[in-house]
Design a protein around this motif. Sequence first.
Motif, short mmCIF file in Angstrom:
data_model
loop_
_atom_site.label_atom_id
_atom_site.label_comp_id
_atom_site.label_asym_id
_atom_site.label_seq_id
_atom_site.Cartn_x
_atom_site.Cartn_y
_atom_site.Cartn_z
N VAL A 56 0.98 -1.27 0.11
CA VAL A 56 0.05 -0.16 -0.04
C VAL A 56 0.76 1.21 0.12
O VAL A 56 0.55 2.09 -0.70
N ILE A 57 1.99 1.26 0.77
CA ILE A 57 2.81 2.37 0.93
C ILE A 57 3.42 2.59 -0.56
O ILE A 57 3.58 3.68 -1.27
N VAL A 58 4.08 1.53 -0.99
CA VAL A 58 4.64 1.70 -2.45
C VAL A 58 3.89 2.19 -3.38
O VAL A 58 4.13 3.25 -4.25
N LEU A 59 2.73 1.67 -3.49
CA LEU A 59 1.63 2.08 -4.61
C LEU A 59 1.05 3.41 -4.42
O LEU A 59 0.90 4.23 -5.23
N SER A 60 0.87 3.81 -3.08
CA SER A 60 0.65 5.24 -3.02
C SER A 60 1.58 6.33 -3.15
O SER A 60 1.24 7.14 -3.86
N ILE A 61 2.86 5.99 -3.05
CA ILE A 61 3.73 6.91 -3.56
C ILE A 61 3.94 7.06 -4.95
O ILE A 61 3.87 7.92 -5.67
N ILE A 62 3.85 5.88 -5.55
CA ILE A 62 3.75 5.51 -7.00
C ILE A 62 2.55 6.54 -7.69
O ILE A 62 2.66 7.21 -8.69
N GLY A 63 1.53 6.27 -6.85
CA GLY A 63 0.15 7.19 -7.48
C GLY A 63 0.53 8.61 -7.17
O GLY A 63 0.00 9.22 -8.32
N VAL A 64 0.99 9.23 -6.17
CA VAL A 64 1.53 10.79 -6.18
C VAL A 64 2.36 10.91 -7.37
O VAL A 64 2.18 11.95 -7.78
N ILE A 65 3.47 10.31 -7.52
CA ILE A 65 4.11 10.45 -8.67
C ILE A 65 3.44 10.54 -10.17
O ILE A 65 3.72 11.34 -10.82
N VAL A 66 2.62 9.60 -10.27
CA VAL A 66 1.76 9.61 -11.64
C VAL A 66 0.79 10.59 -11.58
O VAL A 66 0.56 11.21 -12.76
N GLY A 67 0.27 10.92 -10.66
CA GLY A 67 -0.81 12.13 -10.65
C GLY A 67 -0.05 13.48 -10.84
O GLY A 67 -0.34 14.50 -11.78
N PHE A 116 -4.48 4.56 -6.02
CA PHE A 116 -3.66 3.43 -5.83
C PHE A 116 -3.39 3.03 -4.58
O PHE A 116 -3.07 1.65 -4.40
N ALA A 117 -3.64 3.76 -3.50
CA ALA A 117 -3.89 3.12 -2.11
C ALA A 117 -5.04 2.06 -2.03
O ALA A 117 -4.90 1.01 -1.56
N VAL A 118 -6.17 2.37 -2.49
CA VAL A 118 -7.32 1.47 -2.43
C VAL A 118 -6.79 0.03 -3.28
O VAL A 118 -7.10 -0.98 -2.76
N ALA A 119 -6.21 0.35 -4.63
CA ALA A 119 -5.66 -0.86 -5.15
C ALA A 119 -4.75 -1.79 -4.50
O ALA A 119 -4.67 -2.94 -4.57
N GLY A 120 -4.01 -1.04 -3.59
CA GLY A 120 -2.81 -1.79 -2.91
C GLY A 120 -3.67 -2.54 -1.83
O GLY A 120 -3.06 -3.47 -1.27
N VAL A 121 -4.47 -1.91 -1.07
CA VAL A 121 -5.30 -2.60 -0.04
C VAL A 121 -5.83 -3.98 -0.64
O VAL A 121 -5.71 -5.14 -0.20
N ILE A 122 -6.56 -3.74 -1.85
CA ILE A 122 -6.98 -4.93 -2.69
C ILE A 122 -5.97 -5.94 -2.91
O ILE A 122 -6.40 -7.08 -2.66
#
Length: 54
Positions: free
Chosen positions: A3-14, A39-45
């Motif tokens: 979740v943390i990794v995908l959240s950071i990637i989400g911010v960068i992509v956004g 991306f955080a929701v996707a990471g949780v899933i």
Amino acid sequence: MIVIVLSIIGVIVGWRTATKRKGDLMDKLQYGAAYFLAFAVAGVIITVIVDRFI
């Protein structure tokens, strides 16, 4: 961890998406926040799926 990794990637992509669309600072922050949440929701899933099968 996923979740943390995908959240950071989400911010960068956004941020990069808003930059490509010639957005100002507020646009970049808004896109970063929206992609962060998506991306955080996707990471949780993904974490739940991985936890179930391992």
